[in-house]
Scaffold this motif. Structure first.
Motif, PDB file in Angstrom:
ATOM      1  N   ASN A  68       8.240 -12.015   6.671  1.00 20.67           N
ATOM      2  CA  ASN A  68       8.020 -10.638   6.909  1.00 20.67           C
ATOM      3  C   ASN A  68       7.432 -10.003   5.513  1.00 20.67           C
ATOM      4  OD1 ASN A  68       8.752 -10.821   9.597  1.00 20.67           O
ATOM      5  ND2 ASN A  68       9.624  -8.652   9.556  1.00 20.67           N
ATOM      6  N   VAL A  69       6.151  -9.048   5.794  1.00 24.11           N
ATOM      7  CA  VAL A  69       5.718  -8.429   4.424  1.00 24.11           C
ATOM      8  C   VAL A  69       6.743  -7.232   4.147  1.00 24.11           C
ATOM      9  CG1 VAL A  69       3.981  -7.050   3.336  1.00 24.11           C
ATOM     10  CG2 VAL A  69       3.586  -9.293   4.542  1.00 24.11           C
ATOM     11  N   ALA A  70       7.329  -7.282   3.147  1.00 26.45           N
ATOM     12  CA  ALA A  70       8.327  -6.298   2.708  1.00 26.45           C
ATOM     13  C   ALA A  70       7.290  -4.988   2.054  1.00 26.45           C
ATOM     14  CB  ALA A  70       9.455  -6.683   1.807  1.00 26.45           C
ATOM     15  N   MET A  71       6.404  -5.388   1.188  1.00 25.24           N
ATOM     16  CA  MET A  71       5.724  -4.220   0.557  1.00 25.24           C
ATOM     17  C   MET A  71       4.142  -4.562   0.504  1.00 25.24           C
ATOM     18  SD  MET A  71       8.128  -2.961  -2.535  1.00 25.24           S
ATOM     19  CE  MET A  71       8.602  -4.218  -3.171  1.00 25.24           C
ATOM     20  N   VAL A  72       3.419  -3.732   0.490  1.00 26.95           N
ATOM     21  CA  VAL A  72       2.136  -3.673   0.222  1.00 26.95           C
ATOM     22  C   VAL A  72       1.673  -2.802  -0.867  1.00 26.95           C
ATOM     23  CG1 VAL A  72      -0.346  -3.597   1.103  1.00 26.95           C
ATOM     24  CG2 VAL A  72       1.604  -4.288   2.722  1.00 26.95           C
ATOM     25  N   ASP A  73       1.060  -3.204  -1.969  1.00 33.51           N
ATOM     26  CA  ASP A  73       0.691  -2.289  -3.058  1.00 33.51           C
ATOM     27  C   ASP A  73      -0.705  -2.847  -3.483  1.00 33.51           C
ATOM     28  OD1 ASP A  73       0.377  -0.988  -5.435  1.00 33.51           O
ATOM     29  OD2 ASP A  73       1.824  -2.169  -6.482  1.00 33.51           O
ATOM     30  N   ASP A  74      -1.913  -1.891  -2.926  1.00 36.27           N
ATOM     31  CA  ASP A  74      -3.076  -1.805  -3.391  1.00 36.27           C
ATOM     32  C   ASP A  74      -3.592  -3.562  -3.311  1.00 36.27           C
ATOM     33  OD1 ASP A  74      -5.690  -1.077  -4.343  1.00 36.27           O
ATOM     34  OD2 ASP A  74      -4.968  -1.403  -6.498  1.00 36.27           O
ATOM     35  N   GLY A  75      -3.440  -4.157  -2.213  1.00 34.26           N
ATOM     36  CA  GLY A  75      -3.733  -5.494  -2.118  1.00 34.26           C
ATOM     37  C   GLY A  75      -2.686  -6.563  -2.266  1.00 34.26           C
ATOM     38  N   ARG A  76      -1.723  -6.283  -3.122  1.00 38.10           N
ATOM     39  CA  ARG A  76      -0.776  -7.161  -3.435  1.00 38.10           C
ATOM     40  C   ARG A  76       0.303  -7.025  -2.429  1.00 38.10           C
ATOM     41  NH1 ARG A  76       1.804  -6.467  -9.170  1.00 38.10           N
ATOM     42  NH2 ARG A  76       1.909  -4.130  -8.431  1.00 38.10           N
ATOM     43  N   LEU A  98       6.853  -1.636   3.982  1.00 42.79           N
ATOM     44  CA  LEU A  98       6.768  -0.344   3.129  1.00 42.79           C
ATOM     45  C   LEU A  98       5.157  -0.342   2.544  1.00 42.79           C
ATOM     46  CD1 LEU A  98       8.213   2.111   2.357  1.00 42.79           C
ATOM     47  CD2 LEU A  98       8.614   1.000   0.091  1.00 42.79           C
ATOM     48  N   VAL A  99       4.374   0.500   3.102  1.00 44.01           N
ATOM     49  CA  VAL A  99       3.147   0.515   2.647  1.00 44.01           C
ATOM     50  C   VAL A  99       2.876   1.518   1.305  1.00 44.01           C
ATOM     51  CG1 VAL A  99       0.526   0.915   3.243  1.00 44.01           C
ATOM     52  CG2 VAL A  99       2.280   0.193   4.652  1.00 44.01           C
ATOM     53  N   LEU A 100       2.702   1.018   0.313  1.00 42.06           N
ATOM     54  CA  LEU A 100       2.523   1.946  -0.905  1.00 42.06           C
ATOM     55  C   LEU A 100       1.281   2.430  -1.293  1.00 42.06           C
ATOM     56  CD1 LEU A 100       4.852  -0.229  -3.430  1.00 42.06           C
ATOM     57  CD2 LEU A 100       5.647   1.681  -2.134  1.00 42.06           C
ATOM     58  N   ALA A 101       1.189   3.688  -1.641  1.00 43.90           N
ATOM     59  CA  ALA A 101      -0.051   4.433  -2.189  1.00 43.90           C
ATOM     60  C   ALA A 101       0.565   5.107  -3.639  1.00 43.90           C
ATOM     61  CB  ALA A 101      -0.643   5.414  -1.171  1.00 43.90           C
ATOM     62  N   LYS A 102      -0.614   5.137  -4.550  1.00 45.50           N
ATOM     63  CA  LYS A 102      -0.075   5.847  -5.915  1.00 45.50           C
ATOM     64  C   LYS A 102       0.077   7.246  -5.877  1.00 45.50           C
ATOM     65  CE  LYS A 102      -0.440   1.580  -7.680  1.00 45.50           C
ATOM     66  NZ  LYS A 102       0.722   0.883  -7.976  1.00 45.50           N
ATOM     67  N   GLY A 103      -0.331   7.866  -4.623  1.00 42.16           N
ATOM     68  CA  GLY A 103      -0.133   9.294  -4.321  1.00 42.16           C
ATOM     69  C   GLY A 103      -1.140   9.559  -3.295  1.00 42.16           C
ATOM     70  N   PHE A 104      -1.244  11.005  -3.212  1.00 44.02           N
ATOM     71  CA  PHE A 104      -1.948  11.269  -1.832  1.00 44.02           C
ATOM     72  C   PHE A 104      -3.352  11.541  -1.963  1.00 44.02           C
ATOM     73  CE2 PHE A 104      -3.734  14.342   1.064  1.00 44.02           C
ATOM     74  CZ  PHE A 104      -3.424  13.860   2.306  1.00 44.02           C
TER      75      PHE A 104
END
Length: 532
Positions: A35-43, A250-256
């Motif tokens: 399973n994908v645990a984290m997504v960070d800007d394509g990574r 967990l789908v990460l964004a650098k801010g809103f």
């Protein structure tokens, strides 16, 4: 930093029965390795990769000579590396100590010196700010950057973060971790004094994660949007750890950013999110963002400020399958303490909801007496997810735990159903003309006006009234409203002594790094408003 595992505990026995936040990841990797645990800007990072990197980094950190209970400082936005570091610290019995990016440079240096960290890891995008810190923090020995190669700054060398993973042993790390050993150190925003370091244990963060899963009915393998900063308790304890415990993404964004967050919700079929009221406003008034498909969202939480029923209805319409509920808490309680139950999202929308699982909430007077339903006093808490202490501040810790309860500093009452009706922060009660007025009541009135997006109400020194009720408001996009129009609206909905003496329209509010309105800064800017 705080008490360690009980003497005599063997590593073998400890691995069997301990409570360790790092084991949350290990269990998820056992069950959901691909399973994908984290997504960070394509990574992306799967649970198998996440577990391996955290183990390797844990070995490397201990290889530097760091001892149990030592803090690991971080200066980073939301990124994969930050949460790998969290889990590495948890596994190695070290303490995750991220910097609050909303603090001023001298406050950041204060925090690093206060905890005495010997290691600092800096996200490459924040390298300029990071390079200034070693000269102000003499204890720093080990410097790392998420950049791909070593760099020099003055006489100091910054090693690439990747070395901490590549050079560490691939074998699972097994060290003794006590249930009450510290795992995270988060600093408060320091609105009135130096920031306070909140020390929290493995037991506290684990219980908090489980409590959030129960309260939010989080299913296995669900996606969670995380645009709130991971240096803050809401993101790390209410979003990240519960997601990992259930094998979710967990789908990460650098801010809103309204359009980017809307895209992520649609693309990853996000199940749950936590927005501030202003975030909902922006995403639903943006022509592009508002056209996205939000049908996957089943839990839409909002925090830090109330919303008018008319605005809640707009959110319900946009998120047709979601319970839209207010959640409240604080860093010292890791952090969720109360949450509106789905059946109360309309009938008690103006409340803070009821106590979360594992939390006991009561109302106390100034003499330590618990008050019956309906009476107003200070909110106090009990529960295993409470902080251990304020770092290096025993007097503050003692004050917080007075009478055998944790004192929130919030004023409220509890009704017969257990719903908590917040009045105000103790320090935000306005004393005007011999009357006490809750700033929140006036704010709720103002945001009920269709042209008002947000409101902040304070007391400003006044020769006649002692304190004059004064409001700053942010209007909805493309709206215009005169001061007298808003004051007249308040006259129609509030008792006369609660009506603001002045209302100022502003473009933005001063805020902490997590979006909380800094009322002390508004007060400072309004000094002398009624003089002369």
């Amino acid at each position: 930093m705080a008490r360690q595992a009980q003497g005599g505990t063997t590593p073998a026995m400890n691995m069997i029965d301990r409570v360790c936040a790092g084991d949350i990841l290990t269990r998820a990797a056992d069950l959901f390795p691909d399973n994908v645990a984290m997504v960070d800007d394509g990574r992306t990072l799967t649970y198998r990769e996440f577990e391996e990197q955290a183990n390797r980094m844990a070995h490397s950190l201990l290889g530097l000579g760091l001892k149990a209970g030592e803090p690991v400082g971080l200066l980073a936005r939301n990124c994969l590396e930050l949460m790998v570091c969290y889990m590495a610290c948890a596994k190695a019995n070290l303490v995750f100590a991220p910097v609050n990016l909303g603090l001023k440079p001298h406050e950041i240096a204060y925090c690093l010196n206060d905890c005495g960290t010997r290691i600092l890891i800096v996200e490459e995008a924040l390298a300029e700010a990071g390079r200034a810190l070693p000269d102000q923090c003499p204890d720093l020995e080990f410097l790392y950057s998420t950049g791909t190669s070593a760099t020099s700054s003055g006489d100091r060398t910054w090693r690439p973060f990747r070395e901490l993973i590549d050079n560490g042993s691939e074998h699972p790390i097994e060290v003794v971790v006590g249930d009450r050993d510290p795992v995270q150190l988060l600093y408060t925003s320091g609105t009135t004094a130096n920031p306070k370091g909140v020390v929290t244990s493995h037991q506290a963060v684990t219980i908090a994660a489980m409590s959030n899963i129960i309260a939010n009915q989080l299913p296995p393998e669900a996606a969670m949007l995380c645009q709130l900063p991971l240096f803050h308790c809401t993101a790390v304890n209410c979003l990240a750890l519960p997601t990992y415990m259930m094998g979710g993404k967990l789908v990460l964004a650098k801010g809103f950013d309204a359009r980017e967050c809307a895209r992520l919700i649609e693309e990853h079929e996000v199940y749950m999110l936590v927005f501030l009221p202003m975030m909902f406003t922006e995403i639903l008034t943006d022509a592009e963002a508002s056209q996205r498909d939000f049908s996957s969202v089943h839990r839409a939480l909002y925090a830090m400020a109330p919303m008018a029923e008319s605005k809640l209805q707009v959110i319900h319409d946009a998120f047709p399958n979601a319970d839209v509920v207010l959640g409240s808490g604080q860093t010292e309680f890791t952090p969720a303490t109360c949450l509106i139950r789905p059946e109360h999202q309309w009938s008690k929308a103006g409340s803070w909801g009821t106590a979360t699982p594992m939390t006991r909430v009561a109302i106390m007077d100034d003499h330590g007496r618990l008050l019956p339903p309906g009476e107003t006093g200070e909110i106090v808490y009990r529960g295993p997810q409470v902080m251990t202490e304020y770092l290096n501040q025993p007097e503050k810790t003692g004050e917080a735990f007075k009478y055998g309860w944790f004192h929130s500093g919030d004023i409220a009452s509890i009704d017969e159903d257990g719903a908590i009706w917040f009045t105000d922060r103790k320090k935000d009660i306005i004393k005007t003309g011999g009357e006490n007025v809750a700033s929140l009541e006036v704010e709720r009135c103002l945001i009920g006006h269709p042209k008002v997006a947000e409101a902040a109400v304070i007391g400003v020194p006044h020769e006649r009234w002692g304190e004059a009720i004064t409001a700053s408001v942010i209007l909805m996009p493309d709206e215009d409203a005169a001061e007298e129009e808003l004051i007249e609206y308040c006259r129609e909905h509030l008792a006369g002594f609660k009506v603001p003496k002045a209302i100022v329209v502003v473009e933005e509010f001063p805020r902490t790094g997590t979006g909380k309105i800094q009322k002390h800064m508004i007060r400072k800017g309004m000094e002398g408003h009624f003089s002369g």
